[in-house]
Design an enzyme around this catalytic site. Structure first.
Site, PDB file in Angstrom:
ATOM      1  N   ASP A  36       0.829  -1.195   0.000  1.00 52.39           N
ATOM      2  CA  ASP A  36       0.000   0.000   0.000  1.00 52.39           C
ATOM      3  C   ASP A  36       0.870   1.256   0.000  1.00 52.39           C
ATOM      4  O   ASP A  36       0.606   2.220  -0.719  1.00 52.39           O
ATOM      5  CB  ASP A  36      -0.914  -0.022   1.229  1.00 52.39           C
ATOM      6  CG  ASP A  36      -1.725   1.252   1.372  1.00 52.39           C
ATOM      7  OD1 ASP A  36      -2.629   1.477   0.560  1.00 52.39           O
ATOM      8  OD2 ASP A  36      -1.442   2.035   2.303  1.00 52.39           O
ATOM      9  N   GLU A 104      -2.000  -5.455  -3.759  1.00 53.53           N
ATOM     10  CA  GLU A 104      -1.089  -4.674  -2.922  1.00 53.53           C
ATOM     11  C   GLU A 104      -0.002  -5.559  -2.320  1.00 53.53           C
ATOM     12  O   GLU A 104       1.168  -5.164  -2.245  1.00 53.53           O
ATOM     13  CB  GLU A 104      -1.867  -3.987  -1.795  1.00 53.53           C
ATOM     14  CG  GLU A 104      -2.654  -2.778  -2.249  1.00 53.53           C
ATOM     15  CD  GLU A 104      -3.314  -2.048  -1.103  1.00 53.53           C
ATOM     16  OE1 GLU A 104      -3.482  -0.813  -1.212  1.00 53.53           O
ATOM     17  OE2 GLU A 104      -3.672  -2.702  -0.102  1.00 53.53           O
TER      18      GLU A 104
END
Length: 209
Positions: A36, A104
């Site tokens: 992220d 992610e």
């Protein structure tokens, strides 16, 4: 999987593709955390260079769209990630969240397996085209709802109520209720952010936006 990268440590990739619903201890949540951040900084740099005339608000709205669960899930589908994920239940509204989390995590795994420059190059290759397609800086549902209410309710603001999460600790479900102009709507999601966005989208429909 259509990804222009070959892992040196295959166990990192395997971990990135393991959802917490399958293994509550050895799963992709920590890699998702790193991915992220790597994605966020890389996309911020892409936008900073691509849109020199955008102010901070415009860049932020573009950024929110490009790192959203919907965009991540679409990228995951494009590179055929779905068929490689080890998951528990991936039905209904959870499909995009599982795909987004895995995407992610894979980016985080690439960063740990190589370095930031390599991960950034891969993200730039994929996300530059997506960034270029956003001709007008988009607004997320919360921003749109706030502006809509302010204009029609004498400067009033939507009020968000965050309920206690339910479900198992490693995979909670959040519920948020938003109220404005005498109406309310409730949204759910895997985080407070996604739940509040869901609630805002539903209230906009109720308000005939």
């Amino acid at each position: 999987m259509k990804l222009n990268y070959k892992f040196k440590n295959k166990k990192l990739l395997e971990l990135a593709l393991t959802q917490s619903g399958i293994d509550s201890k050895n799963n992709n949540e920590r890699l998702e955390f790193i991915g992220d951040r790597v994605l966020g900084l890389s996309v911020a740099e892409i936008l900073y260079k691509m849109y020199p005339d955008d102010n901070e608000g415009g860049l932020s709205r573009r950024h929110a769209t490009l790192v959203s669960a919907e965009t991540l899930a679409n990228v995951a589908r494009d590179i055929e990630l779905e068929q490689h994920i080890r998951h528990g239940h991936m039905t209904g509204g959870k499909i995009d969240n599982v795909l987004a989390d895995a995407m992610e995590a894979v980016l985080g795994a690439i960063f740990l397996d190589s370095d930031f420059e390599t991960a950034r190059a891969i993200i730039t290759d994929i996300w530059s085209g997506l960034a270029a397609a956003e001709i007008v800086a988009p607004k997320d549902a919360k921003s749109t709802l706030q502006e809509y209410v302010q204009k029609r309710d004498s400067g009033g603001l939507p009020v968000y109520e965050y309920h206690e999460p339910v479900g198992v600790s490693h995979n909670p479900e959040f519920t948020v209720t938003v109220s404005a102009m005498g109406k309310s709507a409730t949204g759910v999601g895997s985080s407070k952010k996604t739940a509040s966005l869901d609630a805002a989208e539903k209230l906009l429909k109720i308000l005939d936006f």
